[in-house]
Design a protein around this motif. Structure first.
Motif, PDB file in Angstrom:
ATOM      1  N   TYR B  33       0.794  -1.177   0.041  1.00  0.00           N
ATOM      2  CA  TYR B  33      -0.023  -0.102   0.039  1.00  0.00           C
ATOM      3  C   TYR B  33       0.778   1.167  -0.011  1.00  0.00           C
ATOM      4  O   TYR B  33       2.038   1.194   0.458  1.00  0.00           O
ATOM      5  CB  TYR B  33      -0.731  -0.029   1.179  1.00  0.00           C
ATOM      6  N   ILE B  46      -3.567   6.005  -1.080  1.00  0.00           N
ATOM      7  CA  ILE B  46      -3.354   6.444  -2.489  1.00  0.00           C
ATOM      8  C   ILE B  46      -3.668   5.305  -3.524  1.00  0.00           C
ATOM      9  O   ILE B  46      -4.448   5.562  -4.267  1.00  0.00           O
ATOM     10  CB  ILE B  46      -1.945   7.086  -2.719  1.00  0.00           C
ATOM     11  N   HIS B  47      -2.670   4.050  -3.365  1.00  0.00           N
ATOM     12  CA  HIS B  47      -3.212   3.147  -4.334  1.00  0.00           C
ATOM     13  C   HIS B  47      -2.462   1.884  -3.404  1.00  0.00           C
ATOM     14  O   HIS B  47      -1.778   1.924  -2.369  1.00  0.00           O
ATOM     15  CB  HIS B  47      -2.184   3.097  -5.402  1.00  0.00           C
ATOM     16  N   SER B  49      -1.573  -2.713  -3.993  1.00  0.00           N
ATOM     17  CA  SER B  49      -1.441  -3.960  -4.672  1.00  0.00           C
ATOM     18  C   SER B  49      -2.048  -5.060  -4.180  1.00  0.00           C
ATOM     19  O   SER B  49      -1.611  -5.236  -2.813  1.00  0.00           O
ATOM     20  CB  SER B  49      -0.268  -3.855  -5.273  1.00  0.00           C
ATOM     21  N   THR B  55      -3.246  -3.844  -9.383  1.00  0.00           N
ATOM     22  CA  THR B  55      -3.228  -2.681  -8.504  1.00  0.00           C
ATOM     23  C   THR B  55      -4.330  -2.068  -8.363  1.00  0.00           C
ATOM     24  O   THR B  55      -5.419  -2.482  -9.412  1.00  0.00           O
ATOM     25  CB  THR B  55      -2.087  -1.667  -8.990  1.00  0.00           C
ATOM     26  N   ASP B  56      -4.806  -1.358  -7.689  1.00  0.00           N
ATOM     27  CA  ASP B  56      -6.115  -0.706  -7.542  1.00  0.00           C
ATOM     28  C   ASP B  56      -6.136   0.693  -6.887  1.00  0.00           C
ATOM     29  O   ASP B  56      -5.076   0.936  -6.096  1.00  0.00           O
ATOM     30  CB  ASP B  56      -7.498  -1.391  -6.855  1.00  0.00           C
ATOM     31  N   LYS B  57      -7.069   1.649  -7.005  1.00  0.00           N
ATOM     32  CA  LYS B  57      -7.004   3.161  -6.799  1.00  0.00           C
ATOM     33  C   LYS B  57      -7.507   3.054  -5.251  1.00  0.00           C
ATOM     34  O   LYS B  57      -8.339   2.260  -4.818  1.00  0.00           O
ATOM     35  CB  LYS B  57      -7.754   3.869  -7.699  1.00  0.00           C
ATOM     36  N   GLU B  59      -8.344   6.348  -2.160  1.00  0.00           N
ATOM     37  CA  GLU B  59      -9.213   7.422  -1.963  1.00  0.00           C
ATOM     38  C   GLU B  59      -8.724   8.725  -2.460  1.00  0.00           C
ATOM     39  O   GLU B  59      -9.280   9.621  -3.006  1.00  0.00           O
ATOM     40  CB  GLU B  59      -9.778   7.849  -0.580  1.00  0.00           C
ATOM     41  N   SER B  61      -6.117   9.063  -5.370  1.00  0.00           N
ATOM     42  CA  SER B  61      -5.187   8.460  -6.387  1.00  0.00           C
ATOM     43  C   SER B  61      -4.781   9.345  -7.484  1.00  0.00           C
ATOM     44  O   SER B  61      -3.965   9.215  -8.496  1.00  0.00           O
ATOM     45  CB  SER B  61      -5.858   7.231  -6.997  1.00  0.00           C
ATOM     46  N   ASP B  62      -5.460  10.398  -7.677  1.00  0.00           N
ATOM     47  CA  ASP B  62      -5.406  11.532  -8.821  1.00  0.00           C
ATOM     48  C   ASP B  62      -3.996  12.086  -8.626  1.00  0.00           C
ATOM     49  O   ASP B  62      -3.818  12.599  -7.667  1.00  0.00           O
ATOM     50  CB  ASP B  62      -6.594  12.689  -8.810  1.00  0.00           C
ATOM     51  N   TYR B  64      -1.361  10.416  -9.268  1.00  0.00           N
ATOM     52  CA  TYR B  64      -0.453   9.215  -8.911  1.00  0.00           C
ATOM     53  C   TYR B  64      -0.435   8.106  -9.558  1.00  0.00           C
ATOM     54  O   TYR B  64      -1.644   7.741 -10.076  1.00  0.00           O
ATOM     55  CB  TYR B  64      -0.543   8.766  -7.224  1.00  0.00           C
ATOM     56  N   SER B  65       0.561   7.385  -9.863  1.00  0.00           N
ATOM     57  CA  SER B  65       0.406   6.206 -10.630  1.00  0.00           C
ATOM     58  C   SER B  65       1.403   5.063 -10.040  1.00  0.00           C
ATOM     59  O   SER B  65       2.453   5.478  -8.996  1.00  0.00           O
ATOM     60  CB  SER B  65       0.802   6.097 -12.034  1.00  0.00           C
TER      61      SER B  65
END
Lengths: 113, 111
Positions: B33, B46-47, B49, B55-57, B59, B61-62, B64-65
């Motif tokens: 995380y 943020i994201h 795995s 992986t998933d977003k 709350e 996440s905008d 960021y990758s």
């Protein structure tokens, strides 16, 4: 979605006094509950957790917490605070399925000599 | 303590530059995380795995990758850093339904 509220942003206690930090959660079923502590400049350390069973759970450093379903609370307690307990404390909740934690905003504890 | 390291521990960068933070674990845990910590907000996800390349977003996440090409490494990338991304970033790991364990954090300042 689950949520966590820690009503007290900052608490000050004298060394040797008892401590209670409040945590209220919102979730449709019985969640998994956690308390973490963060010393300045450090990461978070797990104090204790509740998954099921006995509603009074013991943790490290002399801390305990009690799960009260009727009040949707999971308050953290310590009978006698030490100066080294000064830190920020976070309550967190997780659904019984899944792995994502939702944290409260934290309570900063100051211990006076 | 869980074997989690974060690099760098401190970074100062300028607005518009790309930034990559690394989280490395030696526990072979499935879940990893990324959180950010800001005053008055606690920790916000943020994201995360749940396996290699899975992986998933969270709350927030905008902007960021993430990428996870190996079990032990989870990278967080700010494609074009902004001042609002000045924060302390924490990595955490867990094994399925078990407890999350946190790394020491990375303090990022975006000027």
């Amino acid at each position: 979605a689950q949520s966590v509220t820690q009503p007290d942003i900052h608490i000050t206690v004298s060394e040797g006094a008892s401590l209670e930090l409040r945590c209220n959660y919102s979730y449709g079923a019985t969640p998994y509950l956690f308390w973490y502590v963060q010393s300045p400049g450090q990461g978070l350390q797990l104090l204790l957790k509740y998954f099921s069973g006995d509603t009074l759970v013991q943790g490290i450093k002399g801390f305990e917490a009690e799960f009260k379903r009727s009040q949707s609370s999971f308050n953290l307690r310590k009978p006698s605070v030490h100066w080294s307990d000064a830190a920020e404390y976070f309550c967190a909740v997780r659904k019984t399925s899944g792995s994502r934690l939702t944290f409260g905003e934290g309570t900063q504890l100051t211990v006076n000599p | 303590d869980a074997g989690i390291t974060q690099s760098p521990r401190h970074k100062v960068t300028e607005t518009g530059t790309p930034v990559t933070l690394r989280c490395h674990q030696t526990e072979n845990h499935r879940y990893m995380y990324w959180y950010r910590q800001d005053p008055g907000h606690g920790l916000r996800l943020i994201h995360y795995s749940y396996g290699v390349k899975d992986t998933d977003k969270g709350e927030v996440s905008d902007g960021y990758s993430v990428s996870r090409s190996k079990t032990e490494d989870f990278l967080l990338t700010l494609e074009s850093a902004t001042s609002s991304q000045t924060s302390v970033y924490f990595c955490a790991i867990s094994e399925s339904s078990d407890t999350q364990y946190f790394g020491p954090g990375t303090r990022l300042t975006v000027l």
